[in-house]
Design a protein around this motif. Sequence first.
Motif, PDB file in Angstrom:
ATOM      1  N   ALA A   1     -23.289 -72.707  55.886  1.00  0.00           N
ATOM      2  CA  ALA A   1     -22.317 -71.801  54.937  1.00  0.00           C
ATOM      3  C   ALA A   1     -22.540 -72.131  53.807  1.00  0.00           C
ATOM      4  CB  ALA A   1     -20.816 -71.946  55.880  1.00  0.00           C
ATOM      5  N   HIS A   2     -22.563 -73.533  53.557  1.00  0.00           N
ATOM      6  CA  HIS A   2     -22.282 -73.974  52.119  1.00  0.00           C
ATOM      7  C   HIS A   2     -23.810 -73.740  51.616  1.00  0.00           C
ATOM      8  CE1 HIS A   2     -18.798 -76.384  51.895  1.00  0.00           C
ATOM      9  NE2 HIS A   2     -18.917 -76.755  52.906  1.00  0.00           N
ATOM     10  N   ARG A   3     -24.943 -73.745  52.255  1.00  0.00           N
ATOM     11  CA  ARG A   3     -26.138 -73.417  51.730  1.00  0.00           C
ATOM     12  C   ARG A   3     -25.974 -71.804  51.359  1.00  0.00           C
ATOM     13  NH1 ARG A   3     -28.184 -76.544  55.819  1.00  0.00           N
ATOM     14  NH2 ARG A   3     -28.542 -74.538  57.025  1.00  0.00           N
ATOM     15  N   ARG A   4     -25.558 -70.970  52.020  1.00  0.00           N
ATOM     16  CA  ARG A   4     -25.489 -69.651  51.825  1.00  0.00           C
ATOM     17  C   ARG A   4     -24.523 -69.199  50.472  1.00  0.00           C
ATOM     18  NH1 ARG A   4     -26.418 -65.638  56.943  1.00  0.00           N
ATOM     19  NH2 ARG A   4     -27.455 -66.757  58.124  1.00  0.00           N
ATOM     20  N   LEU A   5     -23.344 -70.061  50.599  1.00  0.00           N
ATOM     21  CA  LEU A   5     -22.474 -70.177  49.356  1.00  0.00           C
ATOM     22  C   LEU A   5     -23.367 -70.279  48.019  1.00  0.00           C
ATOM     23  CD1 LEU A   5     -18.977 -71.330  50.613  1.00  0.00           C
ATOM     24  CD2 LEU A   5     -19.934 -68.922  49.982  1.00  0.00           C
ATOM     25  N   GLU A   6     -24.022 -71.233  48.007  1.00  0.00           N
ATOM     26  CA  GLU A   6     -24.910 -71.587  46.930  1.00  0.00           C
ATOM     27  C   GLU A   6     -25.915 -70.458  46.363  1.00  0.00           C
ATOM     28  OE1 GLU A   6     -26.729 -75.335  47.793  1.00  0.00           O
ATOM     29  OE2 GLU A   6     -24.721 -76.382  47.834  1.00  0.00           O
ATOM     30  N   ARG A   7     -26.427 -69.732  47.559  1.00  0.00           N
ATOM     31  CA  ARG A   7     -27.310 -68.650  47.160  1.00  0.00           C
ATOM     32  C   ARG A   7     -26.620 -67.164  46.859  1.00  0.00           C
ATOM     33  NH1 ARG A   7     -29.905 -70.634  51.889  1.00  0.00           N
ATOM     34  NH2 ARG A   7     -29.146 -68.855  53.077  1.00  0.00           N
ATOM     35  N   GLY A   8     -25.099 -67.484  46.744  1.00  0.00           N
ATOM     36  CA  GLY A   8     -24.491 -66.270  46.467  1.00  0.00           C
ATOM     37  C   GLY A   8     -24.062 -65.374  47.484  1.00  0.00           C
ATOM     38  N   THR A   9     -24.237 -65.675  48.729  1.00  0.00           N
ATOM     39  CA  THR A   9     -23.657 -64.972  49.902  1.00  0.00           C
ATOM     40  C   THR A   9     -22.322 -64.984  50.244  1.00  0.00           C
ATOM     41  OG1 THR A   9     -25.773 -65.480  50.772  1.00  0.00           O
ATOM     42  CG2 THR A   9     -24.129 -64.562  52.520  1.00  0.00           C
ATOM     43  N   ASP A  10     -21.616 -64.026  50.633  1.00  0.00           N
ATOM     44  CA  ASP A  10     -20.195 -63.778  50.753  1.00  0.00           C
ATOM     45  C   ASP A  10     -20.028 -64.297  52.175  1.00  0.00           C
ATOM     46  OD1 ASP A  10     -17.754 -63.120  50.822  1.00  0.00           O
ATOM     47  OD2 ASP A  10     -17.849 -61.132  51.073  1.00  0.00           O
ATOM     48  N   CYS A  11     -19.491 -65.563  52.367  1.00  0.00           N
ATOM     49  CA  CYS A  11     -19.367 -66.307  53.563  1.00  0.00           C
ATOM     50  C   CYS A  11     -18.054 -66.642  53.816  1.00  0.00           C
ATOM     51  CB  CYS A  11     -20.477 -67.404  53.631  1.00  0.00           C
ATOM     52  SG  CYS A  11     -20.400 -68.051  55.265  1.00  0.00           S
ATOM     53  N   VAL A  12     -17.131 -66.473  54.797  1.00  0.00           N
ATOM     54  CA  VAL A  12     -15.793 -66.867  55.326  1.00  0.00           C
ATOM     55  C   VAL A  12     -15.908 -67.380  56.709  1.00  0.00           C
ATOM     56  CG1 VAL A  12     -15.172 -65.054  53.888  1.00  0.00           C
ATOM     57  CG2 VAL A  12     -15.303 -64.768  56.286  1.00  0.00           C
ATOM     58  N   VAL A  13     -14.863 -68.411  56.889  1.00  0.00           N
ATOM     59  CA  VAL A  13     -14.664 -68.891  58.046  1.00  0.00           C
ATOM     60  C   VAL A  13     -13.747 -68.107  58.789  1.00  0.00           C
ATOM     61  CG1 VAL A  13     -13.542 -70.793  59.253  1.00  0.00           C
ATOM     62  CG2 VAL A  13     -14.935 -71.352  57.020  1.00  0.00           C
ATOM     63  N   ALA A  14     -13.909 -67.415  59.724  1.00  0.00           N
ATOM     64  CA  ALA A  14     -13.228 -66.582  60.514  1.00  0.00           C
ATOM     65  C   ALA A  14     -12.503 -67.343  61.630  1.00  0.00           C
ATOM     66  CB  ALA A  14     -13.991 -65.464  61.310  1.00  0.00           C
ATOM     67  N   PHE A  15     -13.262 -68.430  62.189  1.00  0.00           N
ATOM     68  CA  PHE A  15     -12.635 -69.579  63.089  1.00  0.00           C
ATOM     69  C   PHE A  15     -13.306 -70.580  63.409  1.00  0.00           C
ATOM     70  CE2 PHE A  15     -10.974 -71.318  66.863  1.00  0.00           C
ATOM     71  CZ  PHE A  15      -9.517 -71.250  66.906  1.00  0.00           C
ATOM     72  N   VAL A  16     -12.946 -71.722  62.845  1.00  0.00           N
ATOM     73  CA  VAL A  16     -13.585 -72.957  62.982  1.00  0.00           C
ATOM     74  C   VAL A  16     -12.659 -73.922  63.394  1.00  0.00           C
ATOM     75  CG1 VAL A  16     -14.824 -74.834  62.143  1.00  0.00           C
ATOM     76  CG2 VAL A  16     -15.478 -72.427  61.600  1.00  0.00           C
ATOM     77  N   GLU A  17     -12.636 -74.619  64.703  1.00  0.00           N
ATOM     78  CA  GLU A  17     -11.896 -75.840  65.111  1.00  0.00           C
ATOM     79  C   GLU A  17     -12.098 -76.910  64.783  1.00  0.00           C
ATOM     80  OE1 GLU A  17      -8.675 -77.189  65.528  1.00  0.00           O
ATOM     81  OE2 GLU A  17      -8.404 -75.158  66.388  1.00  0.00           O
ATOM     82  N   HIS A  18     -11.988 -77.828  63.962  1.00  0.00           N
ATOM     83  CA  HIS A  18     -12.540 -79.221  63.683  1.00  0.00           C
ATOM     84  C   HIS A  18     -12.011 -80.481  64.807  1.00  0.00           C
ATOM     85  CE1 HIS A  18      -8.686 -80.865  62.072  1.00  0.00           C
ATOM     86  NE2 HIS A  18      -8.679 -79.461  61.300  1.00  0.00           N
ATOM     87  N   HIS A  19     -11.049 -79.985  65.500  1.00  0.00           N
ATOM     88  CA  HIS A  19     -10.712 -80.814  66.600  1.00  0.00           C
ATOM     89  C   HIS A  19     -10.481 -82.599  66.041  1.00  0.00           C
ATOM     90  CE1 HIS A  19     -11.442 -78.060  69.784  1.00  0.00           C
ATOM     91  NE2 HIS A  19     -12.443 -77.833  69.162  1.00  0.00           N
ATOM     92  N   GLY A  20      -9.894 -82.411  64.613  1.00  0.00           N
ATOM     93  CA  GLY A  20      -9.412 -83.821  64.378  1.00  0.00           C
ATOM     94  C   GLY A  20     -10.826 -84.710  63.992  1.00  0.00           C
ATOM     95  N   ARG A  21     -11.642 -83.952  63.680  1.00  0.00           N
ATOM     96  CA  ARG A  21     -13.040 -84.906  63.341  1.00  0.00           C
ATOM     97  C   ARG A  21     -13.171 -84.814  61.692  1.00  0.00           C
ATOM     98  NH1 ARG A  21     -16.493 -81.801  67.987  1.00  0.00           N
ATOM     99  NH2 ARG A  21     -15.594 -82.622  69.722  1.00  0.00           N
TER     100      ARG A  21
END
Length: 849
Positions: A26-46
């Motif tokens: 996702a970060h690589r796509r943002l750097e290329r100008g792609t409209d990228c969002v997090v719909a659902f990501v669970e980090h589980h405390g990591r």
Amino acid sequence: MARGKLRIYLGAAPGVGKTYAMLSEAHRRLERGTDCVVAFVEHHGRSRTEVMLHGLEQVPRREIEYRDAAFTEMDVDAVLRRAPAVALVDELAHTNVPGLRNAKRWQDVEELLAAGIDVVSTVNIQHLESLGDVVESITGVRQRETVPDEVVRRADQIELVDMSPEALRRRMAHGNIYKPDKVDAALSNYFRPGNLTALRELALLWVADRVDEYLNEYRSAHRVSKIWGSRERIVVGLTGGPEGRTLIRRAVRLAEKGAGGEVLALYISRSDGLTAASPRELAVQRTLVEDLGGTFHHVVGEDIPAALLDFARGVNATQIVLGVSRRRSWQYVFGPGVGATVARDSGPDLDVHLITHGEVGKGRGLPVARGARLGRSRVVGGWLVGVLGPILLTWLLTSIVPEVGLANDMLLFLSLTVAAALLGGLFPALASAAVGSLLLNWYFTPPVDTLTIADGRNIVAIAVFVGVAVAVASVVDLAARRTHQAARLRAESEILSFLAGNVLRGETSLDALLERVRETFGMESVALLERESDVAPWTCAGSVGPRPCAAPDEADVDVPVGDHMAMALSGRVLPAADRRVLAAFAAQAAVVVDRQRLQQEANQAKELAEGNRIRTALLAAVSHDLRTPLAGIKAAVTSLRSDDVEWSEEDQVELLEAIEDGADRLDHLVGNLLDMSRLQTGTVTPIIRETDLDEVIPMALGGVPEDSVDLDVPESLPMVDVDRGLLERSVANVVENAVKYSLPGERVLVSASAIADRVEIRVVDRGPGVPDKVKDRIFEPFQRHGDAPRGDGDGVGLGLAVARGFAEAVGGTLHAEDTPGGGLTMVLAVRTAPQRQPEQQDASSTAMS
């Protein structure tokens, strides 16, 4: 609108870095100008995963209430309104909280893809639906959340996130996956090196198969006929002869020389069904190649070399293994043979190995054609038409019908020859041609009334008539034979397919199979007989029909199955053509008997193993958990009886309390042991009656401190059908377990609610909880959660086993769920009592008054 593209990061186990890899993309796509969002990501405390979320736009989640608890799920509508180019959706196999329009998260993803949004998601190999049984056999844990394989296979890109088991265990030990209090239990259970290695192999093989699919799709789309040797695939050509076993073993050795080699055994039969192959030998070779890890394929083809090469190129094979021909030297005048033809036409991209064997030059034998069983009435009709028909036609043409010309006479006689062939086969047709030619010569060819033919053209006409009649009769007879053979083979294949399918799925019992044999062949009785040795008497393993045979000698038809088993049929004598299908039935009957016996032995072994395990655990419990309170009681009593110490009144009270506590612990342990013994021996006899939970649950809380439990049982709950005593013991054990593991200062909630035709009693604690992989294991006898300390008075691990046993004895269920926010929730469900009719209620009220 074009459909969005799906990219999936596939892992072998939790913690390999799927979510981290997804966020990095996702970060690589943002750097290329792609409209990228997090719909659902669970980090589980990591922490490392949580850091990766910084800088990414997150769509607000949807909050939903379920069973008095709040949950957050992906808000599909919000993502659709936001309409990004790419959406990140973690945990594709997740089950949504009831109340959302989709039951599964992968269904939410399908909506996003249909709206033209690209999706990047993650999934573990154990969540694929087709691998559920395999994963359970490896890890002992049944995955409740699964995703259909087809959903993952349809993904436009699948990337494997791989990690060695040792590296994953180090990551776990460093606290990068689970919280420190759960690390030891995870490493000793689900994350054992053997489990991780097996799951990794599953993931690698699944992805490899997917790569093969991509490769085949590409070759098909681009019409690539040239073989690409990306992987060694060896096709073994089988003829059904005894040399096939040698070829299979040689091909397997060739495949083992290269990594990932695959063996495909191929048998090609002609479409007319004529073959010299032995069905029994083919069955043996099929079993051999499957036991050695290969696959068996059966195709139909008229041109054997062409069919073999087409199959090899179709599966992208790199090598073909054939046996040197069994033909004799003089037979090569008919052609170079299959091996030489395949080697000539294979081309430079396909290697052909010709393997010598012990059957070289011994001859193949000729295919044996099965005659067409036309029936006696048809054969008689054919002879009547073929012999009497020409005589009757001659009388009509000479006495009643005026002269129609020699050409028409020949056509009429030819029609009788064709009719004779259709009815009775070849020989009546040949007889018709002979009789017809004689009658044509005598009555219709000048000079008449003599066999002399004056005109040479008439000689040619008669000769042509005979030739055409014989040719037509042969063709018609051959067509009739092929039609009959095709119909018979189709019937046989349907019977065998039905039989094999049912038996392999375990849907056919021995009696049902024998009844199928009796109906198929129209017999009076069928029996499966067996004996222990050649001189032992026959015994009946199963039979159907009246008066079954006691020995093969008494049967009208008997089919041996191995050395000491036979199927005996009575009623009529079967033709030899039916014995092949009957032999298949007999072999399957033997398989059913073996399966039943193996199942019985497996059940007995399982019972013995369970008994041994329980006895071993009981000895361990007696040696430790029962000794501990006895040692405390002994020490307290010895102290009280000591004459050299003057105990104060407070000390005496404390020692007496220790004795009482030890005795209570012993009573509790012995009670659970006795209850478990009753459940194991099946001596629990519940007395089911209508019961009000208000009368049961408060009584079950007598063994825990009053300030440790919050009770929420509405008075409006319906009555339940249970055994009051067993339900009380079950609830008591569950509540005691919850109180024991709750954090200091946290109270256990005991609530009840009615859902459909059942009432659920929920015991909610805020303790450390239990991992999903051991939720079922904690209900087994002598099993305790791995984080529980020994010697803390929590017994031998029978409380929950007894609770589930009593719950099931009254027709209920008991299972564990995670408490939202941390902890464990025990759900005990029991049936509600049926509503009584008003008339019955009134009548009972009158009787009581």
